[in-house]
Write an enzyme that holds these catalytic residues in place. Structure first.
Site, PDB file in Angstrom:
ATOM      1  N   SER A  60       0.808  -1.034   0.091  1.00  0.00           N
ATOM      2  CA  SER A  60      -0.040  -0.027  -0.081  1.00  0.00           C
ATOM      3  C   SER A  60       0.902   1.410   0.150  1.00  0.00           C
ATOM      4  O   SER A  60       2.051   0.964   0.473  1.00  0.00           O
ATOM      5  CB  SER A  60      -0.963  -0.069   1.330  1.00  0.00           C
ATOM      6  OG  SER A  60      -1.470   1.061   1.585  1.00  0.00           O
ATOM      7  N   TYR A  81      -2.021  -1.164  10.370  1.00  0.00           N
ATOM      8  CA  TYR A  81      -2.218  -1.403   9.037  1.00  0.00           C
ATOM      9  C   TYR A  81      -0.791  -0.553   8.306  1.00  0.00           C
ATOM     10  O   TYR A  81      -0.110  -1.416   7.455  1.00  0.00           O
ATOM     11  CB  TYR A  81      -3.351  -0.731   8.410  1.00  0.00           C
ATOM     12  CG  TYR A  81      -3.593  -0.733   6.770  1.00  0.00           C
ATOM     13  CD1 TYR A  81      -4.160  -1.875   6.206  1.00  0.00           C
ATOM     14  CD2 TYR A  81      -3.095   0.279   5.875  1.00  0.00           C
ATOM     15  CE1 TYR A  81      -4.287  -2.084   4.930  1.00  0.00           C
ATOM     16  CE2 TYR A  81      -3.606   0.280   4.529  1.00  0.00           C
ATOM     17  CZ  TYR A  81      -3.869  -1.141   4.048  1.00  0.00           C
ATOM     18  OH  TYR A  81      -4.025  -1.276   2.638  1.00  0.00           O
TER      19      TYR A  81
END
Length: 254
Positions: A139, A152
């Site tokens: 990401s 995350y």
């Protein structure tokens, strides 16, 4: 991808979103694809839509036994493993002070340990085949920090580092390992986000799963001198200022 004809691929989190788009791309390239996910109904529907060269298998990426079964089934049905796509992931909206230790560990278990397990078990098969590709879907949160999603961010930075370590270890066996770093993409995970998330981007829109899948297809098929590399697909978000704080939404797999 003629050298991979008659061989298999596994896509985790393959039931929908980015994973389903990647599965479609790999099937078109001649691979037999296992759509691996916890979402059984959606996973079966995706696999059925891809035809005879795809199948669904349930996979909890934190479960070593299930990983072994999925890899065995892939090779038994479609031939020696050629491609592993570690796409399964979750997000929890909690900061350093507010996220529970249990949830922090859970996010790391799914996003990072789950990918490590897949690589750990797939690597001997790829070595035996003499080549192969592992693509880890990280990401932009693996390139920069964001507030409010501490677990995350930690998991995606970890996945970026794991990619580089694996690339160094496996390169001598002809196995390439790369990471992909999507920005805002239209998926179930981002269903609660609004246009403010893309306001600072040079390309001020959400990307589509098919655009990420095209990048993965390029890595697998064309980027034959790339390993340990980061491929960013974010509308230019990381070229300038950081995105706004993520809008809170319900946790969801890709």
């Amino acid at each position: 991808m003629p050298e991979f004809h008659g061989r298999s691929a596994v896509v985790t989190g393959g039931a929908r979103g980015i994973g389903a788009a990647i599965a479609r791309t790999l099937v078109k390239s001649g691979l037999g694809v296992v759509v691996a996910d916890l979402l059984a109904a959606e996973g079966r529907a995706t696999a059925e839509s891809l035809g005879a060269t795809a199948m669904f298998r349930r996979l909890d990426v934190t479960d070593e036994r299930e990983w072994r079964q999925v890899l065995d089934d892939a090779e038994a049905n479609f031939g020696p493993l050629a491609v592993l796509i570690n796409n399964a992931g979750i997000v929890d909206f909690g900061g350093i002070e507010t996220e529970s230790p249990a949830m922090f560990r859970h996010v790391l278990d799914v996003n990072l340990v789950g990918a490590w397990l897949g690589m750990h078990l797939a690597a001997p098969r790829l070595r035996a085949a003499g080549d192969g590709v592992i693509v880890n879907i990280s990401s932009t949160a693996g390139l920069t920090g964001y507030p409010g999603i501490a677990g995350y961010v930690a998991s995606k930075w970890g996945l970026r580092g794991l990619t580089k370590a694996a690339a160094i270890e496996l390169g001598g066996s002809g196995v390439r390992v790369c990471s992909v770093h999507p920005g805002p993409i239209h998926t179930p995970m981002t269903a609660g986000f609004d246009a403010s998330m893309t306001a600072g981007q040079p390309l001020p829109r959400f990307g589509e799963p098919e655009e990420v899948a095209a990048m993965v297809g390029f890595i697998v098929d064309k980027a034959t001198f790339s390993t340990g590399s980061e491929f960013v697909i974010d509308g230019g978000a990381t070229a300038g200022q950081a995105l706004a704080e993520p809008v809170r939404a319900h946790d969801s797999q890709r």
